[in-house]
Design a protein around this motif. Structure first.
Motif, PDB file in Angstrom:
ATOM      1  N   TRP A   1      44.714  35.450 114.385  1.00  0.00           N
ATOM      2  CA  TRP A   1      45.627  35.695 113.260  1.00  0.00           C
ATOM      3  C   TRP A   1      46.685  34.587 113.175  1.00  0.00           C
ATOM      4  CZ3 TRP A   1      45.473  39.662 109.682  1.00  0.00           C
ATOM      5  CH2 TRP A   1      46.620  39.891 108.921  1.00  0.00           C
ATOM      6  N   CYS A   2      46.737  33.905 112.063  1.00  0.00           N
ATOM      7  CA  CYS A   2      47.720  32.829 111.831  1.00  0.00           C
ATOM      8  C   CYS A   2      47.714  31.787 112.950  1.00  0.00           C
ATOM      9  CB  CYS A   2      49.118  33.402 111.636  1.00  0.00           C
ATOM     10  SG  CYS A   2      49.303  34.399 110.146  1.00  0.00           S
ATOM     11  N   ASP A   3      46.572  31.533 113.530  1.00  0.00           N
ATOM     12  CA  ASP A   3      46.441  30.572 114.623  1.00  0.00           C
ATOM     13  C   ASP A   3      46.435  29.156 114.046  1.00  0.00           C
ATOM     14  OD1 ASP A   3      45.663  28.924 116.687  1.00  0.00           O
ATOM     15  OD2 ASP A   3      44.016  30.210 117.363  1.00  0.00           O
ATOM     16  N   PRO A   4      47.460  28.352 114.303  1.00  0.00           N
ATOM     17  CA  PRO A   4      47.522  27.014 113.697  1.00  0.00           C
ATOM     18  C   PRO A   4      46.397  26.092 114.143  1.00  0.00           C
ATOM     19  CG  PRO A   4      49.243  27.271 115.353  1.00  0.00           C
ATOM     20  CD  PRO A   4      48.639  28.623 115.162  1.00  0.00           C
ATOM     21  N   THR A   5      45.775  26.365 115.288  1.00  0.00           N
ATOM     22  CA  THR A   5      44.695  25.490 115.731  1.00  0.00           C
ATOM     23  C   THR A   5      43.457  25.610 114.837  1.00  0.00           C
ATOM     24  OG1 THR A   5      43.782  27.118 117.291  1.00  0.00           O
ATOM     25  CG2 THR A   5      45.501  25.633 118.110  1.00  0.00           C
ATOM     26  N   LEU A   6      43.358  26.710 114.069  1.00  0.00           N
ATOM     27  CA  LEU A   6      42.255  26.828 113.117  1.00  0.00           C
ATOM     28  C   LEU A   6      42.316  25.727 112.069  1.00  0.00           C
ATOM     29  CD1 LEU A   6      42.242  30.696 112.511  1.00  0.00           C
ATOM     30  CD2 LEU A   6      40.498  29.377 113.739  1.00  0.00           C
ATOM     31  N   LEU A   7      43.528  25.293 111.740  1.00  0.00           N
ATOM     32  CA  LEU A   7      43.706  24.271 110.709  1.00  0.00           C
ATOM     33  C   LEU A   7      43.246  22.898 111.180  1.00  0.00           C
ATOM     34  CD1 LEU A   7      47.292  25.380 109.604  1.00  0.00           C
ATOM     35  CD2 LEU A   7      45.120  25.956 108.488  1.00  0.00           C
ATOM     36  N   GLU A   8      42.982  22.761 112.469  1.00  0.00           N
ATOM     37  CA  GLU A   8      42.582  21.472 113.030  1.00  0.00           C
ATOM     38  C   GLU A   8      41.059  21.328 113.156  1.00  0.00           C
ATOM     39  OE1 GLU A   8      44.549  21.440 116.789  1.00  0.00           O
ATOM     40  OE2 GLU A   8      46.566  21.635 115.926  1.00  0.00           O
ATOM     41  N   LEU A   9      40.310  22.380 112.837  1.00  0.00           N
ATOM     42  CA  LEU A   9      38.875  22.354 113.084  1.00  0.00           C
ATOM     43  C   LEU A   9      38.131  21.416 112.143  1.00  0.00           C
ATOM     44  CD1 LEU A   9      38.154  26.137 113.799  1.00  0.00           C
ATOM     45  CD2 LEU A   9      38.280  24.248 115.440  1.00  0.00           C
ATOM     46  N   GLY A  10      38.581  21.304 110.918  1.00  0.00           N
ATOM     47  CA  GLY A  10      37.946  20.361 109.999  1.00  0.00           C
ATOM     48  C   GLY A  10      36.815  20.946 109.182  1.00  0.00           C
ATOM     49  N   TRP A  11      35.915  21.677 109.797  1.00  0.00           N
ATOM     50  CA  TRP A  11      34.758  22.197 109.074  1.00  0.00           C
ATOM     51  C   TRP A  11      35.047  23.511 108.356  1.00  0.00           C
ATOM     52  CZ3 TRP A  11      33.178  27.015 110.600  1.00  0.00           C
ATOM     53  CH2 TRP A  11      33.548  27.428 111.879  1.00  0.00           C
ATOM     54  N   ILE A  12      36.194  24.118 108.611  1.00  0.00           N
ATOM     55  CA  ILE A  12      36.586  25.356 107.946  1.00  0.00           C
ATOM     56  C   ILE A  12      37.973  25.115 107.352  1.00  0.00           C
ATOM     57  CG2 ILE A  12      37.445  26.319 110.123  1.00  0.00           C
ATOM     58  CD1 ILE A  12      36.725  29.093 109.094  1.00  0.00           C
ATOM     59  N   THR A  13      38.142  25.412 106.070  1.00  0.00           N
ATOM     60  CA  THR A  13      39.363  25.004 105.379  1.00  0.00           C
ATOM     61  C   THR A  13      39.970  26.148 104.575  1.00  0.00           C
ATOM     62  OG1 THR A  13      38.092  24.247 103.458  1.00  0.00           O
ATOM     63  CG2 THR A  13      38.572  22.625 105.189  1.00  0.00           C
ATOM     64  N   MET A  14      41.204  25.924 104.147  1.00  0.00           N
ATOM     65  CA  MET A  14      41.937  26.863 103.311  1.00  0.00           C
ATOM     66  C   MET A  14      41.977  26.322 101.885  1.00  0.00           C
ATOM     67  SD  MET A  14      45.814  28.321 103.974  1.00  0.00           S
ATOM     68  CE  MET A  14      45.371  28.789 105.651  1.00  0.00           C
ATOM     69  N   GLN A  15      42.064  27.209 100.917  1.00  0.00           N
ATOM     70  CA  GLN A  15      42.183  26.789  99.521  1.00  0.00           C
ATOM     71  C   GLN A  15      43.410  25.903  99.336  1.00  0.00           C
ATOM     72  OE1 GLN A  15      40.569  26.377  96.918  1.00  0.00           O
ATOM     73  NE2 GLN A  15      40.922  27.923  95.348  1.00  0.00           N
ATOM     74  N   ASP A  16      43.240  24.813  98.585  1.00  0.00           N
ATOM     75  CA  ASP A  16      44.356  23.910  98.312  1.00  0.00           C
ATOM     76  C   ASP A  16      44.428  23.651  96.814  1.00  0.00           C
ATOM     77  OD1 ASP A  16      42.219  22.212  97.815  1.00  0.00           O
ATOM     78  OD2 ASP A  16      42.554  20.963  99.586  1.00  0.00           O
ATOM     79  N   ALA A  17      45.362  22.805  96.404  1.00  0.00           N
ATOM     80  CA  ALA A  17      45.578  22.559  94.979  1.00  0.00           C
ATOM     81  C   ALA A  17      44.334  21.971  94.319  1.00  0.00           C
ATOM     82  CB  ALA A  17      46.775  21.635  94.797  1.00  0.00           C
ATOM     83  N   GLU A  18      43.649  21.087  95.023  1.00  0.00           N
ATOM     84  CA  GLU A  18      42.439  20.496  94.463  1.00  0.00           C
ATOM     85  C   GLU A  18      41.375  21.561  94.234  1.00  0.00           C
ATOM     86  OE1 GLU A  18      39.134  17.012  95.533  1.00  0.00           O
ATOM     87  OE2 GLU A  18      40.937  17.246  96.753  1.00  0.00           O
ATOM     88  N   GLY A  19      41.219  22.458  95.205  1.00  0.00           N
ATOM     89  CA  GLY A  19      40.269  23.542  95.051  1.00  0.00           C
ATOM     90  C   GLY A  19      40.656  24.485  93.926  1.00  0.00           C
ATOM     91  N   ALA A  20      41.954  24.727  93.767  1.00  0.00           N
ATOM     92  CA  ALA A  20      42.428  25.592  92.686  1.00  0.00           C
ATOM     93  C   ALA A  20      42.140  24.967  91.325  1.00  0.00           C
ATOM     94  CB  ALA A  20      43.916  25.864  92.850  1.00  0.00           C
TER      95      ALA A  20
ATOM     96  N   GLY B   1      46.229  31.235  90.503  1.00  0.00           N
ATOM     97  CA  GLY B   1      47.410  31.516  91.306  1.00  0.00           C
ATOM     98  C   GLY B   1      47.103  32.449  92.456  1.00  0.00           C
ATOM     99  N   TRP B   2      46.240  33.423  92.197  1.00  0.00           N
ATOM    100  CA  TRP B   2      45.815  34.368  93.242  1.00  0.00           C
ATOM    101  C   TRP B   2      45.160  33.631  94.405  1.00  0.00           C
ATOM    102  CZ3 TRP B   2      40.873  35.359  95.083  1.00  0.00           C
ATOM    103  CH2 TRP B   2      40.710  36.515  95.855  1.00  0.00           C
TER     104      TRP B   2
END
Length: 344
Positions: free
Chosen positions: A145-164, A203-204
């Protein structure tokens, strides 16, 4: 021996011995499922020290299609290699997960869950099945849960402005295609709810990013195997749509797409509360039940979003058309009941 194989003909006793450590006396290979984005093979084994059978997953044989699915293949392989040991969700045991080549070749060998039964998206589930699946889902979300190391994996990502921005450009046309296909199968009320999501979905997709975790992305009945064993009543499969995002998207998607409105209304608060208790048991803090319930309400658009794109751009079948229509009919009712479109 190279354990990366390409066809069922490559599944030999020597290959099984290399993967499982014991050479079988005999084996039999039969296809399982429909194989739209790859093939799944059941390998029945004879010999001491071996499971009765295993499942072997391979990519599609079509090179062009395989190349487009490299990301999905890497998602599933990477889940078993990197994430599964760090979470507590019940899944098939993984015997082998090779690298995925640049042209999409891989080999995955998993526990065969038979005699567990796959859920049926069209028929829907029971409140008991949904409760068990929600508690299992907390084992995916809670430990990282909210683990910042997930953001470093590279192959799994979060929605960003470009994706929106991309979502904004393709979602409207996808709705048009979806409603053209499913219009005769759904109520006018559900269709209107789908249309209303177009104004808020961008926005959602970016909202509530302060709470993130591993999101399965397609955690629904067809991707769940149910067992009579009370110790492990459900295991989740098909990890090809992973992302990082609001964990409640998986929970809302599961509940809304699995239950017709009367059943959902009767049990959803209890299901969310049980999921929340499991989150706390897995170490989540600072996330009260009231916030979990609000996230659940907010996340209801997930069922419509996934269904619209799956129907509009996936390979069409009669069952698929009916399935997406039913999933959206159920989810649209939840969106209206819970006031999802008014939440931010």
């Amino acid at each position: 021996m190279n354990v990366l194989i390409e066809t069922a003909d490559d599944i030999t006793p020597a290959w099984v011995g290399e993967v499982l450590g014991v050479v079988p006396d005999a084996l039999d290979v039969t296809p399982v499922g429909f194989g739209q984005i790859g093939s799944c093979l059941r390998v029945t084994l004879s010999g001491e020290g071996l499971p009765p059978s295993v499942l072997v997953k391979l990519p599609t044989a079509d090179a062009g299609t395989r190349g487009m699915l490299v990301g999905a293949y890497r998602s599933e392989v990477s889940f078993y290699r990197e994430l599964e040991p760090t979470v507590a969700v019940d899944v098939p045991r993984c015997h082998l997960a090779t690298d995925v080549t640049d042209d999409g070749r891989f080999t995955l060998v998993l526990e065969d869950l038979a005699p567990a039964r796959q859920g049926d998206q069209l028929r829907g589930g029971t409140p008991e099945q949904v409760l068990a699946a929600a508690e299992n889902l907390a084992g995916l979300h809670g430990p990282r849960w909210c683990d910042p190391t997930l953001l470093e994996l590279g192959w799994i990502t979060m929605q960003d402005a470009e994706g929106a921005d991309l979502l904004a450009s393709v979602y409207g046309p996808a709705i048009d295609t979806f409603l053209e296909i499913t219009g005769p199968l759904m109520s006018a009320e559900a269709a209107a709810t789908v249309r209303a999501t177009e104004d808020v979905v961008v926005g959602w997709s970016l909202a509530r990013a302060e709470r993130f975790g591993i999101v399965h992305g397609d955690y629904r009945l067809d991707n769940l195997m149910f067992s009579p064993d009370p110790a492990v009543p459900v295991k989740a499969v098909d990890w090809q749509t992973l992302s990082l995002g609001l964990p409640a998207k998986d929970l809302a998607y599961l509940v809304a797409t699995s239950l017709d409105a009367p059943e959902r209304r009767a049990c959803e608060e209890a299901v969310v509360a049980a999921y929340h208790r499991r989150l706390l048991a897995h170490g989540v803090t600072g996330h009260p039940l009231e916030e979990c319930w609000d996230d659940y309400r907010f996340a209801m658009l997930q069922g419509i979003l996934v269904s619209v794109f799956g129907c509009a751009y996936g390979a069409r079948t009669d069952r698929g058309d009916r399935m997406f229509a039913v999933m959206v009919e159920r989810t649209a009712a939840a969106v209206r009941d819970l006031g999802t479109l008014d939440l931010r």
